[in-house]
Design an enzyme around this catalytic site. Structure first.
Site, PDB file in Angstrom:
ATOM      1  N   ALA A 129      30.305  38.476 -16.577  1.00  0.00           N
ATOM      2  CA  ALA A 129      30.721  37.585 -17.672  1.00  0.00           C
ATOM      3  C   ALA A 129      29.624  36.594 -18.004  1.00  0.00           C
ATOM      4  O   ALA A 129      28.741  36.332 -17.195  1.00  0.00           O
ATOM      5  CB  ALA A 129      31.983  36.816 -17.271  1.00  0.00           C
TER       6      ALA A 129
ATOM      7  N   THR B 248      21.860  38.281 -16.809  1.00  0.00           N
ATOM      8  CA  THR B 248      21.680  37.040 -16.045  1.00  0.00           C
ATOM      9  C   THR B 248      21.542  37.331 -14.546  1.00  0.00           C
ATOM     10  O   THR B 248      21.129  36.454 -13.795  1.00  0.00           O
ATOM     11  CB  THR B 248      22.863  36.053 -16.254  1.00  0.00           C
ATOM     12  OG1 THR B 248      24.089  36.746 -15.994  1.00  0.00           O
ATOM     13  CG2 THR B 248      22.892  35.522 -17.665  1.00  0.00           C
TER      14      THR B 248
ATOM     15  N   TYR C 110      34.705  29.620 -23.329  1.00  0.00           N
ATOM     16  CA  TYR C 110      34.575  30.300 -22.034  1.00  0.00           C
ATOM     17  C   TYR C 110      35.950  30.467 -21.377  1.00  0.00           C
ATOM     18  O   TYR C 110      36.368  31.571 -21.020  1.00  0.00           O
ATOM     19  CB  TYR C 110      33.618  29.511 -21.128  1.00  0.00           C
ATOM     20  CG  TYR C 110      33.680  29.969 -19.693  1.00  0.00           C
ATOM     21  CD1 TYR C 110      33.291  31.257 -19.337  1.00  0.00           C
ATOM     22  CD2 TYR C 110      34.170  29.120 -18.688  1.00  0.00           C
ATOM     23  CE1 TYR C 110      33.375  31.695 -18.013  1.00  0.00           C
ATOM     24  CE2 TYR C 110      34.257  29.544 -17.379  1.00  0.00           C
ATOM     25  CZ  TYR C 110      33.855  30.828 -17.052  1.00  0.00           C
ATOM     26  OH  TYR C 110      33.956  31.253 -15.759  1.00  0.00           O
TER      27      TYR C 110
ATOM     28  N   PHE D 238      37.582  27.630  -8.680  1.00  0.00           N
ATOM     29  CA  PHE D 238      37.213  26.272  -9.046  1.00  0.00           C
ATOM     30  C   PHE D 238      35.682  26.198  -8.923  1.00  0.00           C
ATOM     31  O   PHE D 238      35.008  27.059  -9.461  1.00  0.00           O
ATOM     32  CB  PHE D 238      38.056  25.269  -8.237  1.00  0.00           C
ATOM     33  CG  PHE D 238      39.436  25.150  -8.862  1.00  0.00           C
ATOM     34  CD1 PHE D 238      40.295  26.249  -8.931  1.00  0.00           C
ATOM     35  CD2 PHE D 238      39.846  23.977  -9.462  1.00  0.00           C
ATOM     36  CE1 PHE D 238      41.531  26.176  -9.578  1.00  0.00           C
ATOM     37  CE2 PHE D 238      41.088  23.885 -10.099  1.00  0.00           C
ATOM     38  CZ  PHE D 238      41.919  24.983 -10.157  1.00  0.00           C
TER      39      PHE D 238
END
Ligand code: UDP
Length: 317
Positions: free
Chosen positions: A72, A35, A138, A166
């Site tokens: 990740a 990604t 996740y 966050f």
């Protein structure tokens, strides 16, 4: 310090790589580019284009003194549909990385954890001692790695920090968010402003919040990079610290849309849609612990400023 940045070709990893280089560290990026983007790796860092599962030979070669681990899979929706990918990369890949670290005597690590480890909060702002009850794979996969780090600290003397992000936003060092599948609110609002999408769907306006839309804590990626530099030397051997990272204020979806309109000067047409499954009404961090223990203080807490930085980099691209 000689550091390995796993996931340094992604959005947050590339910004932190640039900050590490600016701070005088020697950086190798490990990223399988699934990604991430090779051209996001700042010049000055070396890229090893392999997966976490193949990290041992890279550690043998580089002999890092510390690892920063951003690599990740991070899409909540996909994690519900294809959980094996999340257990394999986020948990299996992290285990392979920790074992490679152990084999090559590297015991210092900063790990990208997430607010999703908490799930639906009982109260906000969320503190680190809040219950961890993730509502998706996740969040569960990230929480598993947090537990892994605690046990590696105790058993193997690792010095570890988990930073629970966050909503990371904004841009720094000319690097911003660039996902093949964009699901995040600010980049989507800016794509609508730029005319690349027709409308933004607001996922529900009947939440128990002042304007009915969900409230999130948007933290600037440059402030996040500061936190990594402070966290890197902080823990002693055998210690695993966990810190939340948020800007301390919540902003609603409606406020983000308004900021995107104000910053870009373009209309951002919205349609109100259904609630998105698993979205809590409010997620706001208490970052008191990292402020008190590491002296971290976010410098970019103004929503319009965060949106403007993201817009400037997206436009330059
Ligand atoms: N959101 C929205 N429309 C979108 C994308 C997101 O209304 O097209 C809302 C979402 O429901 C949440 C907030 O914006 O309340 C932030 O979502 P995002 O996916 O950016 O981050 P999350 O909080 O899920 O990590």
């Amino acid at each position: 310090m000689r550091v390995l940045v796993a996931g340094g070709a992604g959005y947050i990893g590339s910004v932190v790589t640039a900050a590490l280089l600016a701070d005088g560290h020697e950086v190798t990026v490990l990223d399988d580019l699934s990604t991430g983007h090779a051209d996001a790796v700042p010049s000055g860092a070396t890229l090893a284009a392999v997966s976490l599962h193949e990290s041992a030979p890279v550690l043998a070669d580089v002999r890092p003194e510390a690892v920063l681990h951003f690599a990740a899979k991070s899409l909540v929706g996909v994690s519900q549909q294809r959980p094996h990918e999340y257990w394999d990369t986020n948990v299996g890949g992290s285990l392979a990385l920790l074992e490679a670290m152990r084999a090559h005597h590297c015991r210092r690590i900063v790990f990208s954890s997430t607010a999703a480890t908490y799930g639906e909060p009982e109260s906000v702002p969320i503190r680190e001692d809040a219950p961890t009850r993730p509502t998706n794979t996740y969040g569960a996969s990230k929480l598993a790695v947090d537990h892994m780090l605690t046990s590696y600290a105790v058993a193997h003397g690792f010095a570890a920090v988990s930073l629970r992000y966050f909503n990371v936003a904004g841009a720094a060092h000319g690097l911003g968010e660039r996902h093949a599948v964009e699901t995040h609110l600010i980049p989507i609002a800016l794509q609508v402003a730029a005319g690349e999408r027709e409308t933004l769907t607001v996922y529900g306006d009947d939440y128990p919040t002042p304007d009915g839309t969900c409230i999130r804590d948007y933290v600037h990626v440059e402030d996040l990079a500061d936190a990594h530099l402070l966290a890197l030397p902080a823990p002693a051997a055998g210690e695993h610290r966990i810190y939340n990272l948020g800007n301390g204020t919540g902003f609603s979806v409606q406020q983000v849309v308004d900021a995107a309109r104000e910053v870009t000067g373009h209309p951002v047409p919205v349609v109100v849609g259904e609630r998105r499954a698993g979205d809590p009404a409010q997620l706001v961090a208490s970052s008191d612990l990292i402020r008190a223990e590491l002296g971290w203080a976010p410098r970019h807490t103004d929503l319009a400023g965060i949106v403007r930085d993201a817009w400037d980099v997206a436009r330059a691209r």
